[in-house]
Design an enzyme around this catalytic site. Sequence first.
Site, short mmCIF file in Angstrom:
data_model
loop_
_atom_site.label_atom_id
_atom_site.label_comp_id
_atom_site.label_asym_id
_atom_site.label_seq_id
_atom_site.Cartn_x
_atom_site.Cartn_y
_atom_site.Cartn_z
CG PHE A 150 -0.24 0.26 2.54
CD1 PHE A 150 0.10 1.54 2.95
CD2 PHE A 150 0.06 -0.80 3.38
CE1 PHE A 150 0.75 1.76 4.16
CE2 PHE A 150 0.70 -0.59 4.60
CZ PHE A 150 1.05 0.70 5.00
CE LYS A 174 -3.18 -8.55 -3.83
NZ LYS A 174 -3.72 -7.62 -2.76
CD GLU A 177 -5.88 -5.61 0.71
OE1 GLU A 177 -5.74 -5.98 1.88
OE2 GLU A 177 -5.03 -5.84 -0.19
CB SER A 227 5.48 -7.44 6.27
OG SER A 227 4.68 -8.59 6.02
CB CYS A 282 10.69 -0.93 3.04
SG CYS A 282 11.24 -0.65 1.34
CD GLU A 383 9.05 -2.89 8.01
OE1 GLU A 383 9.52 -2.25 7.06
OE2 GLU A 383 8.45 -3.96 7.87
#
Length: 500
Positions: A150, A174, A177, A227, A282, A383
């Site tokens: 995201f 993909k 969402e 992740s 990240c 994280e």
Amino acid sequence: MTKIVNHWIGGRTAEGASGTYGPVTDPATGEVTTKVAFASVEEVDAAVAAAKEAYLSWGRSSLAQRTTILFRFRALLDAHRDEIAELITAEHGKVHSDALGEVARGLEVVDLACGINVQLKGELSTQVAGRVDVASIRQPLGVVAGITPFNFPAMVPMWMFPLAIACGNTFVLKPSEKDPSASIRLAELLSEAGLPDGVFNVVHGDKVAVDRLLAHPDVRAVSFVGSTPIARHIHTTASANGKRVQALGGAKNHMLVLPDADLDAAADAAVSAAYGSAGERCMAISAVVAVGAIGDELVEKIRERAEKIKIGPGNDPASEMGPLITRAHRDKVASYVAGAADEGAEVVLDGTGHTVDGFEDGHWIGISLLDKVPTTARAYRDEIFGPVLCVLRTETYEEALDLINSSPFGNGTAIFTRDGGAARRFQLEVEAGMVGVNVPIPVPVGYHSFGGWKDSLFGDHHIYGNDGTHFYTRGKVVTTRWPDPADAPTGVDLGFPRNH
């Protein structure tokens, strides 16, 4: 009326058929503004089938045809960058300037894809033996898939699909969402640029869609950014199904500040790298390691700067930091700050109570700064993916290096110093895939590859750059001998072929 985001399959919008939808919120208001269709197994299969059909011709298309389309796409992307940035801000919450920067970094990889001709040049050795030549070539894989996060809904997909389709593959994306609209706009621009139907497809959804892509026999390779636990799952599952995988995981990026560093420059860098994009990246600096007696002064300089950051809606030009993506994520980030003191940290700034007037239902959190954080604290180990900066103290460079190298993550790191010898030693000794020297976020430009070490990367290839080209192609070596018309037949020889 609530907006509905559907799939993109075979060059056109495909309305969701599963009956399942997910909510998309405006993070600044907390309001559900959009519904996104979640794909069923059958809908994923339809996207893969469209990509497989398109590959029959696209995989054999000329480099000139592919790059011509990509040049047109680049021009369209440049012309519509403000529009795409607005979509990102509306669904992710980041400020407009940050969203524009995301599009710009994605454009770098499109630039690389436009010049793929050079990357795909083969090798030829002539006369390795009598009238024998050997050539090495690279060919596309077929249908490949990308699963993206995201936090960069335009940039991370563009780390993948431009190179994949430039190399002759077809692509199924993909996206997250949580902010799906940018991916559909990219698909529309690709179609407008002349990309044949089925070369690029988008399916939205959750674990159902992901697991089907990982298992589908016609998907040859999977790229992922997210992740570490999910990256490990993606790598394990897709590899077990015979696929090539690049899975980029999480991070805990350290910034080492030596006693000789320019502390004002270091503080500026720490604030920018820790709190930019609300820490939802990240490559954010989430741990500053202060060496020697500079710790107190450095923390005070960071605090002074952090307190001045303007937090507000991403579409407000005065805002420097926006909200977090969801209410649940906001609460999770806040929990690390709430428990920090009990774990031995000193809470210098606590942003968990921050609100914005007129937007009280937004997913707001302020700036948090934790000092003297022990390595056992959750705020250091995990994280966080939010605007929380931990400061750790060490007495020596060696102690600091050992602290950084003991982390299970190895994505990016940075050193701030005026000493070239110390910087050179650090870049050789630190265990991380990307290193900055007086650069806090060392994200490589598009023609160098991005990727970490240890639990920050699963698979053998980094993303984009030369590694990206190699990931989306496979090598073939061709050995040829053409008979000389003057040669007489030599007859059958059952011995090993002679090179001399």
